[in-house]
Scaffold this motif. Structure first.
Motif, PDB file in Angstrom:
ATOM      1  N   HIS A  36      -0.785   3.326   3.120  1.00  0.00           N
ATOM      2  CA  HIS A  36      -1.090   4.443   2.233  1.00  0.00           C
ATOM      3  C   HIS A  36      -1.031   5.741   3.222  1.00  0.00           C
ATOM      4  O   HIS A  36      -0.177   6.698   2.920  1.00  0.00           O
ATOM      5  CB  HIS A  36      -2.580   4.389   1.937  1.00  0.00           C
TER       6      HIS A  36
ATOM      7  N   ARG B 241      -3.254  -2.277   3.751  1.00  0.00           N
ATOM      8  CA  ARG B 241      -3.062  -1.536   2.706  1.00  0.00           C
ATOM      9  C   ARG B 241      -3.164   0.028   3.193  1.00  0.00           C
ATOM     10  O   ARG B 241      -2.553   0.621   2.563  1.00  0.00           O
ATOM     11  CB  ARG B 241      -3.603  -2.013   1.519  1.00  0.00           C
TER      12      ARG B 241
ATOM     13  N   GLY C  22       0.869  -1.208   0.004  1.00  0.00           N
ATOM     14  CA  GLY C  22      -0.113  -0.143   0.068  1.00  0.00           C
ATOM     15  C   GLY C  22       0.762   1.133   0.080  1.00  0.00           C
ATOM     16  O   GLY C  22       0.619   2.261  -0.647  1.00  0.00           O
TER      17      GLY C  22
END
Lengths: 350, 350
Positions: free
Chosen positions: B205, B201, B171
DNA sequence: TTGAAAGCGATACCAT
DNA sequence: ATGGTATCGCTTTCAA
């Protein structure tokens, strides 16, 4: 992990000999073993959670109850996976297990895969391919009962039974569906030239058009390829022309994605301005497309099941194996299935 | 099909006893069998094309050189098929064969699949899932060496080694790729809530965004689902707003197709107006999308290979099996791999 | 009705 | 150095 119970353990517990155990548990007790002993044996077997050792059985009976499956590319394909799924269902239901070896598109591995399987003493073999194709049958397959699924013996005198989809009627029914919706200008993106399915589907398409008395424009039928970009470029050509088809039949669902992409880019609404048909009913693709794809489903599971039934039949009754004189019916054809969803609709008014 | 040559045939031909044949062919000839006899034996074996019967070997050695693989849904999935492909490569290289049983998403079939495999005396077991998930480990897997691929023991005290992808860095690197291209307003379509990969993920991010000192707008990150239509609807929401993101990261490649469809419908050009990232690098999809998808490839083959290596290691050296005291390192994490294609590009000028 | 023994194919131990 | 024999787990034939 303590050792599993053997027939001897059961015999001891029931106070009889191994032979008696064997007879009773194989249903040949009556007339050979006293009713009373039979009960004791069955009870003991249950107590010990006994089941015969398949390895020993295999050695003794010279049958392993294992079917070898060679596939040209299952492991990367959602397609023939389903053939194998259907085949495995049937095998399991008959107490067989399947071992699949994938050659990952490397035909030179065919023979060695078959030999490995044969070496392991499989009772039968099945060869599965992703797309319909003629197969250079590995020698080893002729030594045990074998069948072909989605492929066929390429030799002049076929020696193995095969199960394939009815591609001609698949192509025909796809086009007929569109015809019924009023379409007259129908394009056919036909996959790649290497596949024997392609000409068959085109035959079906032409049959449908002929029956409706509509001439087929040659620039409307061509090999595009199998991938998204192929569909995209094919459609861009078709749809940018001043006179564009009102419907496009694609050789698979990925081509249809490309066509949908092209339509969207050109501001065409599906199915209002353009109808799109896929082929395969690929899982996780066709049903969830936007709009959901009308498509021609390949009968993969049925094919796998049919092939396995045929194979098991040959194994239990060797007389059913095809004879070398080339007589007999070596082909099973399974019909495709139209799945109507939302990507096809009535032809637009002029 | 004439009978295969046995050790006895070889012995006769070489004029020695079975024992000698066994010794020589297993490399323990020196010091036990005369050099001359050795040669005769080897010659005879070659003449007869002899190879030992694996069934007899299995019975004798109590090892079958068969690995059982249970999968939750290979047969319809291009994903874990690759895990199995990687695993099978390694197994084959070590003279093992794999038998896979697919439960077709029916967890209640887990135990029986394992029992069937165990009954067939497999030397080890591997459980493979399509998506990362906690697994209610079938009891039977604790009785022989076993590993988990793409899933992990859900019990409080894990008992089995598992191999999983590094979703957090996956991610993170996806987002970093976009950040490097100058994007600041990045949306994250995160799959479905049921998958443990999703929160991981998202963590990745957020890490990337934090490192770049960009606040994450909460309306930019949400669970969309896994299918084309989910991507389409998610993107329609995101892109119809007056203030729209310049890039969208998708939890898989099919979502990305939906996003691309939405973009096309809205007249947005990819990657000029919008960058799209996929995830999985799904075969036949990502590379042929229009435009070709930049995506985060899951290391499926590597995972399968790593899991199988681990398993074979445990089989040949039981000391390597995880101890029940919960100590030891039970996790192997394999990094994902960024694949840059054409669907991502520099952020559009304002 | 029951049990003893042979055999499926291979390996390993133990006399010779 | 060599060959005989037990063993793996089971089925099947044959004698008792």
């Amino acid at each position: 992990m303590q050792r599993k119970a053997t027939a001897l353990d059961v015999a001891k517990r029931a106070g009889v000999s191994r032979s008696a155990v064997s007879l009773v548990l194989n249903g040949r007790g009556d007339g050979n073993v006293a009713k009373e002993s039979q009960d004791r044996i069955r009870q003991a077997a249950a107590d010990l959670n006994y089941s015969p050792n398949p390895i020993a059985l295999s050695l003794r009976n010279q049958r392993t109850r294992v079917i070898g499956i060679v596939s040209d590319e299952v492991v990367v394909s959602p397609f023939d996976g389903n053939i194998i799924g259907g085949a495995d269902d049937v095998a399991r239901a008959h107490g067989f297990v399947t071992v699949v070896m994938d050659t990952e598109r490397d035909a030179s591995r065919d023979e060695s895969a078959v030999e490995t399987l044969l070496d392991r003493q499989v009772d039968g073999l099945m060869y599965v391919t992703v797309g319909l194709k003629p197969l250079d049958v590995p020698q080893g397959m002729l030594r045990v009962p074998s069948v072909l699924a989605n492929c066929y013996d390429s030799s002049p005198a076929p020696r193995l039974h095969h199960v394939i989809p009815d591609e001609v009627s698949g192509g025909r029914e796809a086009t007929e569906h569109l015809l019924q919706l009023g379409h007259r200008d129908i394009a056919f993106l036909a996959g790649a030239a290497t596949s024997p399915a392609v000409p068959l589907r085109i035959v079906g398409h032409r049959e449908a058009m002929a029956k409706a008395a509509i001439p087929v424009r040659e620039d409307r039928v061509f090999m595009a390829g199998w991938d998204i970009n192929d569909g995209f470029h094919g459609a861009m050509g078709l749809l940018s022309a001043t006179e564009r088809p009102t419907a496009i039949v694609c050789a698979n669902d990925r081509l249809a994605i490309g066509v949908a992409l092209a339509a969207a880019r050109l501001g065409l609404s599906v199915p209002r301005d353009l109808s799109i048909m896929g082929y395969d009913d690929e899982s996780r693709i066709a049903a969830t497309m936007v709009p959901a794809l009308t498509t021609m489903a390949l009968p993969l599971r049925e094919m796998g099941a049919a092939a396995m039934s045929m194979l098991l039949g040959q194994i239990e009754d060797p007389a059913r194996r095809p004879t070398s004189d080339g007589s007999g019916h070596l082909e099973t054809m399974v019909p495709c299935r139209l799945v109507v969803r939302e990507s096809t609709g009535p032809v637009p008014a002029l």
